[in-house]
Write a protein that holds these residues in place. Structure first.
Motif, PDB file in Angstrom:
ATOM      1  N   TYR A 148     -55.670 -72.463  13.778  1.00  0.00           N
ATOM      2  CA  TYR A 148     -56.685 -72.339  14.815  1.00  0.00           C
ATOM      3  C   TYR A 148     -57.102 -70.876  14.944  1.00  0.00           C
ATOM      4  N   PRO A 149     -58.245 -70.622  15.591  1.00  0.00           N
ATOM      5  CA  PRO A 149     -58.682 -69.225  15.766  1.00  0.00           C
ATOM      6  C   PRO A 149     -57.635 -68.348  16.440  1.00  0.00           C
ATOM      7  N   ILE A 150     -56.967 -68.873  17.470  1.00  0.00           N
ATOM      8  CA  ILE A 150     -55.955 -68.075  18.168  1.00  0.00           C
ATOM      9  C   ILE A 150     -54.774 -67.781  17.260  1.00  0.00           C
ATOM     10  N   ASN A 151     -54.442 -68.716  16.347  1.00  0.00           N
ATOM     11  CA  ASN A 151     -53.364 -68.457  15.386  1.00  0.00           C
ATOM     12  C   ASN A 151     -53.733 -67.300  14.468  1.00  0.00           C
ATOM     13  N   MET A 152     -54.998 -67.266  14.049  1.00  0.00           N
ATOM     14  CA  MET A 152     -55.473 -66.171  13.210  1.00  0.00           C
ATOM     15  C   MET A 152     -55.333 -64.833  13.935  1.00  0.00           C
ATOM     16  N   PHE A 153     -55.698 -64.839  15.201  1.00  0.00           N
ATOM     17  CA  PHE A 153     -55.626 -63.615  16.008  1.00  0.00           C
ATOM     18  C   PHE A 153     -54.177 -63.169  16.184  1.00  0.00           C
ATOM     19  N   VAL A 154     -53.287 -64.112  16.476  1.00  0.00           N
ATOM     20  CA  VAL A 154     -51.883 -63.783  16.712  1.00  0.00           C
ATOM     21  C   VAL A 154     -51.232 -63.214  15.446  1.00  0.00           C
ATOM     22  N   SER A 155     -51.493 -63.854  14.292  1.00  0.00           N
ATOM     23  CA  SER A 155     -50.883 -63.379  13.052  1.00  0.00           C
ATOM     24  C   SER A 155     -51.331 -61.964  12.702  1.00  0.00           C
ATOM     25  N   GLU A 156     -52.533 -61.596  13.114  1.00  0.00           N
ATOM     26  CA  GLU A 156     -53.056 -60.266  12.820  1.00  0.00           C
ATOM     27  C   GLU A 156     -52.531 -59.212  13.795  1.00  0.00           C
ATOM     28  N   LYS A 157     -52.357 -59.600  15.061  1.00  0.00           N
ATOM     29  CA  LYS A 157     -52.018 -58.620  16.100  1.00  0.00           C
ATOM     30  C   LYS A 157     -50.546 -58.605  16.511  1.00  0.00           C
ATOM     31  N   PHE A 158     -49.770 -59.574  16.061  1.00  0.00           N
ATOM     32  CA  PHE A 158     -48.414 -59.717  16.589  1.00  0.00           C
ATOM     33  C   PHE A 158     -47.538 -58.504  16.275  1.00  0.00           C
ATOM     34  N   ALA A 159     -47.630 -57.966  15.063  1.00  0.00           N
ATOM     35  CA  ALA A 159     -46.750 -56.860  14.652  1.00  0.00           C
ATOM     36  C   ALA A 159     -46.919 -55.639  15.554  1.00  0.00           C
ATOM     37  N   GLU A 160     -48.140 -55.385  15.999  1.00  0.00           N
ATOM     38  CA  GLU A 160     -48.404 -54.197  16.822  1.00  0.00           C
ATOM     39  C   GLU A 160     -48.493 -54.535  18.305  1.00  0.00           C
ATOM     40  N   ALA A 161     -48.085 -55.720  18.697  1.00  0.00           N
ATOM     41  CA  ALA A 161     -48.201 -56.156  20.089  1.00  0.00           C
ATOM     42  C   ALA A 161     -47.210 -55.424  20.979  1.00  0.00           C
ATOM     43  N   ARG A 162     -47.501 -55.380  22.270  1.00  0.00           N
ATOM     44  CA  ARG A 162     -46.627 -54.740  23.242  1.00  0.00           C
ATOM     45  C   ARG A 162     -45.440 -55.646  23.551  1.00  0.00           C
ATOM     46  N   GLY A 163     -44.290 -55.013  23.821  1.00  0.00           N
ATOM     47  CA  GLY A 163     -43.101 -55.773  24.189  1.00  0.00           C
ATOM     48  C   GLY A 163     -41.949 -55.548  23.228  1.00  0.00           C
ATOM     49  N   LEU A 164     -40.732 -55.726  23.740  1.00  0.00           N
ATOM     50  CA  LEU A 164     -39.527 -55.507  22.946  1.00  0.00           C
ATOM     51  C   LEU A 164     -39.043 -56.779  22.273  1.00  0.00           C
ATOM     52  N   THR A 165     -39.259 -57.909  22.915  1.00  0.00           N
ATOM     53  CA  THR A 165     -38.814 -59.181  22.363  1.00  0.00           C
ATOM     54  C   THR A 165     -39.992 -59.963  21.796  1.00  0.00           C
ATOM     55  N   ASP A 204     -54.240 -60.682  25.322  1.00  0.00           N
ATOM     56  CA  ASP A 204     -55.322 -59.963  24.642  1.00  0.00           C
ATOM     57  C   ASP A 204     -56.383 -60.936  24.145  1.00  0.00           C
ATOM     58  N   TRP A 205     -55.947 -62.097  23.665  1.00  0.00           N
ATOM     59  CA  TRP A 205     -56.906 -63.111  23.190  1.00  0.00           C
ATOM     60  C   TRP A 205     -57.814 -63.586  24.319  1.00  0.00           C
ATOM     61  N   ARG A 206     -57.246 -63.738  25.494  1.00  0.00           N
ATOM     62  CA  ARG A 206     -58.040 -64.182  26.638  1.00  0.00           C
ATOM     63  C   ARG A 206     -59.037 -63.126  27.085  1.00  0.00           C
ATOM     64  N   ASN A 207     -58.718 -61.875  26.806  1.00  0.00           N
ATOM     65  CA  ASN A 207     -59.567 -60.780  27.298  1.00  0.00           C
ATOM     66  C   ASN A 207     -60.675 -60.377  26.332  1.00  0.00           C
ATOM     67  N   ILE A 208     -60.560 -60.724  25.047  1.00  0.00           N
ATOM     68  CA  ILE A 208     -61.602 -60.298  24.115  1.00  0.00           C
ATOM     69  C   ILE A 208     -62.874 -61.121  24.335  1.00  0.00           C
ATOM     70  N   SER A 209     -63.999 -60.592  23.856  1.00  0.00           N
ATOM     71  CA  SER A 209     -65.292 -61.240  24.079  1.00  0.00           C
ATOM     72  C   SER A 209     -65.472 -62.459  23.178  1.00  0.00           C
ATOM     73  N   LEU A 210     -66.472 -63.284  23.507  1.00  0.00           N
ATOM     74  CA  LEU A 210     -66.781 -64.454  22.696  1.00  0.00           C
ATOM     75  C   LEU A 210     -67.239 -64.046  21.297  1.00  0.00           C
ATOM     76  N   HIS A 211     -67.937 -62.910  21.214  1.00  0.00           N
ATOM     77  CA  HIS A 211     -68.392 -62.427  19.916  1.00  0.00           C
ATOM     78  C   HIS A 211     -67.200 -62.086  19.013  1.00  0.00           C
ATOM     79  N   GLN A 212     -66.173 -61.452  19.596  1.00  0.00           N
ATOM     80  CA  GLN A 212     -64.975 -61.129  18.817  1.00  0.00           C
ATOM     81  C   GLN A 212     -64.215 -62.397  18.419  1.00  0.00           C
ATOM     82  N   LYS A 213     -64.177 -63.380  19.319  1.00  0.00           N
ATOM     83  CA  LYS A 213     -63.498 -64.644  19.012  1.00  0.00           C
ATOM     84  C   LYS A 213     -64.207 -65.400  17.894  1.00  0.00           C
TER      85      LYS A 213
END
Length: 265
Positions: free
Chosen positions: A153-170, A181-190
């Motif tokens: 799915y589109p969100i899976n694509m986004f997660v696989s790209e951004k997960f390595a640099e995402a905020r958080g320790l766990t 971050d996915w919820r906050n990006i624009s429709l054009h970016q999605k």
């Protein structure tokens, strides 16, 4: 919501797997012989002879090779087990047999104390565990046979790209931040990830069709969707019909030739 649920479950599974590995790497602790951690729970199925040997040898291997990985420990112990003679394996197998007999007694006593509702619940939970085990075995087999990965799915694509640099320790914290971050990006970016998902869907459609056709060819139609089987059976049925039609024409010609021969005589 379905894709998000799948990803959350995946993150949870990774965390549990890491915890299991940590437990395996911890100092050896003698397990409870029969019962589970809950005193009121069902008796625990005993280990077979090989697993008893593993539990016995593991502390020695750990002391001999400090810092060795769990996979290597099991590999070394498996090699030792293969070198044992039947006589050397006999004590472990006999202990396992005695444990199985005691397990049957304990299980019978435990089930006798259950109410009808509790027994039905235990039976249902057992079915669920067996179904889960069969599912895991099937997934391993499909991976071995090279089944293509499903489209994302589109969100899976986004997660696989951004997960390595995402905020958080766990892993869970990272997942939460990426989803936010996915919820906050624009429709054009999605839309970019939507297009990537559409391309991936085409990729999967082509690969799965080719894979399923190959499964039919190697005699594994049980792994193939029904519509693929129907598609593969049509040419065969058509060829069979042509073969029957040709045979019928030949038989008719032979009969006519025989009749003419008889009349000429």
């Amino acid at each position: 919501m379905a894709p998000l649920g799948l990803m959350t479950a995946g993150a949870s599974w990774l965390a549990k797997s890491f915890s299991v590995l940590q437990c395996l790497s911890a100092p050896y602790i003698t397990p409870v012989k029969y019962l589970s951690s809950q005193a009121s729970g069902p008796p625990k199925k005993p280990e077979n002879g090989y697993l008893r040997f593993v539990l016995q040898q593991r502390p020695d291997i750990t002391r001999q090779f400090p810092g060795i990985k769990t996979v290597e420990i099991i590999r070394k112990i498996a090699g030792q087990w293969r070198m044992l003679t039947p006589e050397q394996k006999k004590p472990f197998d006999e202990a396992a047999q005695q444990a199985r007999e005691q397990f049957k007694i304990d299980l019978h006593r435990y089930q006798a104390l259950l109410t009808t509702e509790q027994f039905q619940q235990e039976t249902q939970e057992k079915k669920q565990r067996l179904a889960k085990k069969r599912s895991i075995i099937q997934k391993r087999e499909l991976n071995t046979l090279g089944k293509p990965k499903r489209s994302r799915y589109p969100i899976n694509m986004f997660v696989s790209e951004k997960f390595a640099e995402a905020r958080g320790l766990t892993s869970q914290d990272k997942m939460k931040s990426v989803v936010q971050d996915w919820r906050n990006i624009s429709l054009h970016q999605k839309q970019i990830y939507t297009q990537l998902a559409q391309d991936d869907k085409i990729r999967y459609k082509n690969e799965i069709r080719s894979w399923e056709e190959h499964m039919v060819e190697i005699g594994r139609p049980d792994l193939v969707r029904e519509k693929i089987l129907l598609t593969k059976s049509k040419p065969a049925a058509k060829a069979q019909a042509i073969k029957k039609g040709t045979k019928k024409v030949i038989d008719t010609v032979k009969k006519d030739t025989a009749s003419k021969t008889v009349r000429s005589k």
